[in-house]
Write an enzyme that holds these catalytic residues in place. Sequence first.
Site, PDB file in Angstrom:
ATOM      1  N   GLU A  35      29.182  37.998  49.448  1.00  0.00           N
ATOM      2  CA  GLU A  35      29.182  38.380  48.048  1.00  0.00           C
ATOM      3  C   GLU A  35      30.637  38.345  47.572  1.00  0.00           C
ATOM      4  O   GLU A  35      31.515  38.929  48.216  1.00  0.00           O
ATOM      5  CB  GLU A  35      28.612  39.779  47.878  1.00  0.00           C
ATOM      6  CG  GLU A  35      27.169  39.930  48.310  1.00  0.00           C
ATOM      7  CD  GLU A  35      26.719  41.378  48.276  1.00  0.00           C
ATOM      8  OE1 GLU A  35      26.442  41.884  47.165  1.00  0.00           O
ATOM      9  OE2 GLU A  35      26.670  42.005  49.354  1.00  0.00           O
ATOM     10  N   ARG A 260      26.704  44.197  64.159  1.00  0.00           N
ATOM     11  CA  ARG A 260      27.935  44.035  63.396  1.00  0.00           C
ATOM     12  C   ARG A 260      29.127  44.468  64.246  1.00  0.00           C
ATOM     13  O   ARG A 260      28.975  45.168  65.256  1.00  0.00           O
ATOM     14  CB  ARG A 260      27.891  44.847  62.105  1.00  0.00           C
ATOM     15  CG  ARG A 260      27.767  46.341  62.320  1.00  0.00           C
ATOM     16  CD  ARG A 260      27.844  47.097  60.999  1.00  0.00           C
ATOM     17  NE  ARG A 260      29.166  46.981  60.415  1.00  0.00           N
ATOM     18  CZ  ARG A 260      29.455  47.370  59.176  1.00  0.00           C
ATOM     19  NH1 ARG A 260      28.516  47.877  58.401  1.00  0.00           N
ATOM     20  NH2 ARG A 260      30.689  47.269  58.715  1.00  0.00           N
ATOM     21  N   LYS A 270      33.253  47.896  53.033  1.00  0.00           N
ATOM     22  CA  LYS A 270      33.945  47.401  51.842  1.00  0.00           C
ATOM     23  C   LYS A 270      34.210  48.538  50.861  1.00  0.00           C
ATOM     24  O   LYS A 270      35.259  48.570  50.198  1.00  0.00           O
ATOM     25  CB  LYS A 270      33.115  46.299  51.184  1.00  0.00           C
ATOM     26  CG  LYS A 270      33.875  45.506  50.119  1.00  0.00           C
ATOM     27  CD  LYS A 270      33.030  44.373  49.570  1.00  0.00           C
ATOM     28  CE  LYS A 270      32.788  43.299  50.607  1.00  0.00           C
ATOM     29  NZ  LYS A 270      32.032  42.152  50.058  1.00  0.00           N
TER      30      LYS A 270
END
Length: 563
Positions: A35, A260, A270
């Site tokens: 994104e 992850r 983020k």
Amino acid sequence: MTQAETSVDFVRGIIADDNRSGKFGGRVVTRFPPEPNGHLHIGHAKSICLNFGLAADFDGVCHLRFDDTNPSREDMEFVESIQEDVRWLGYDWGDNLFYASDYFGQLYEYATKLIENGKAYVCDLTGDEVREYRGNLTERGKESPYRNRTVEENLNLFKSMRAGFFEEGRHTLRAKIDMAAPNLNLRDPVLYRILKQTHHRTGDEWPIYPMYDFAHGQSDSIENVTHSVCTLEFEDHRPLYDWFLNELDIYRSQQIEFARLNITHTVLSKRRLIELINGGYVNGWDDPRMPTISGLRRRGYTPEALRNFCDRISVARRDNTVEIALLEHTLRDDLNKRSPRVMGVLDPLKVVIENYPEGKVEDIISTNNPEDLTMGERNVPFTRVVYIEKDDFREVPPPKFYRLSPGREVRLKDAYYITCNSVVKDETTGEVIELRCTYDPNTFGGTSADGRKVRGTAHWVSEEYAVDAEVRVYDHLFTTLDPDDVPEGSDWKDNINPDSMVVMESAKLEPGLNQAKPGERFQFLRLGYFCVDKDSTPEAPIFNRTVALRDTWARMDQDRKKN
């Protein structure tokens, strides 16, 4: 035994078995779908290396696709930075650059089809009400009072949403699935919301935007992605993606989840990174203390080191946390082979060699890299007055201190043996500001003609030829292994390391280093690996410490093997 069981990791094993069975006709198409609402971090590097690596290993292709469905947070700055980061890591998407916004028209048609099939409805509940109606893990959700609108009414309302007739928050389009589903993602999720905001690619063409969960799986389908590889937090979303694909009756990619990346002394959320920036705890996305790819690049990391690190940690199904010491060990291993050795004094102490002739200059020959002799040698000027590190002198030496002190002899790297005879102190503070020494002219090159040995070696820089520089010494941004692990009532930012950046404004470097270009890397002898900062100029050189020389991972690994 299947190919999956003998493969390097379970993801490659699945793809190998799919190819063996003829699934997808032997095609392998992966994608990296960021994104564009921030800079990439080292966790994304793991995904980049995996997805582009899979395509390379199986003679396939990897798409770079921007899932740009939220114009309120997205910007072309992030699109450009992401492309730069992927290229810097060594990967190329060729002609396979895509955007979810490329598919806005098709996604709108998909949503319309769901309405026509009675599988989606326009809802008037506010965001807070939607969350309240959703329920939780122990309580089933409640159906929206607008859930049973007719297909015709829903189509008209959705068309009006598309035409921009309503203000933000007035309506949403929701899937009609199951408000009692154990998986909360299936409790009538929102598919579209009204956003009267300009998109960085489509401008003001669309007053409504698809939610990420609605756009993501369908974008994979449109692009004929074979293996949709994502992190474990998307595992609970897979039933929703499958529901969309089943109801729309379109091509289905195979979703594979992997763990992850988590690293000690680091945050990779983020939201957390944005909070650090907005709070002024760091100086932007490319601050060398940040785990962003741009920050690591500015600090002096190499793409080879990051790729090697991602190879070392491999791909697993179970979440785990990697020691940051392993990342630094991998970096040192790479920098050790490629970095020229130079001398720099970060906290200088003046040394006057009283029996060395005034005005005399000698060229000291130093090897540029003992790991790679093809890098040659260089001449370093030696004069009567030099600088050494303050830490290399103790007026009253502690036990096992083998460097310079009154009456002790040490070696100046590649130059001469010197002996400290006296000190000069600041009359006000009593601080030692200068050493008075003598040298043995029969020790040129750092070896004694009579065979005597000294245990201490100090690096140095000639006062006359020194380059004045600013050196920023970076350390871990957080003092604790897990920055989020804080006592109740405390803030995770309380764990920020106050010494994560120490600026040495009076550093002295050997001549010529002011001409080094931004991004060039060096090993400062005995101090660590350093990189020329992007803001450095010949008139005002700036160096960043990439990593110290001490390899804690190697020591930890040896201890583990002993035990």
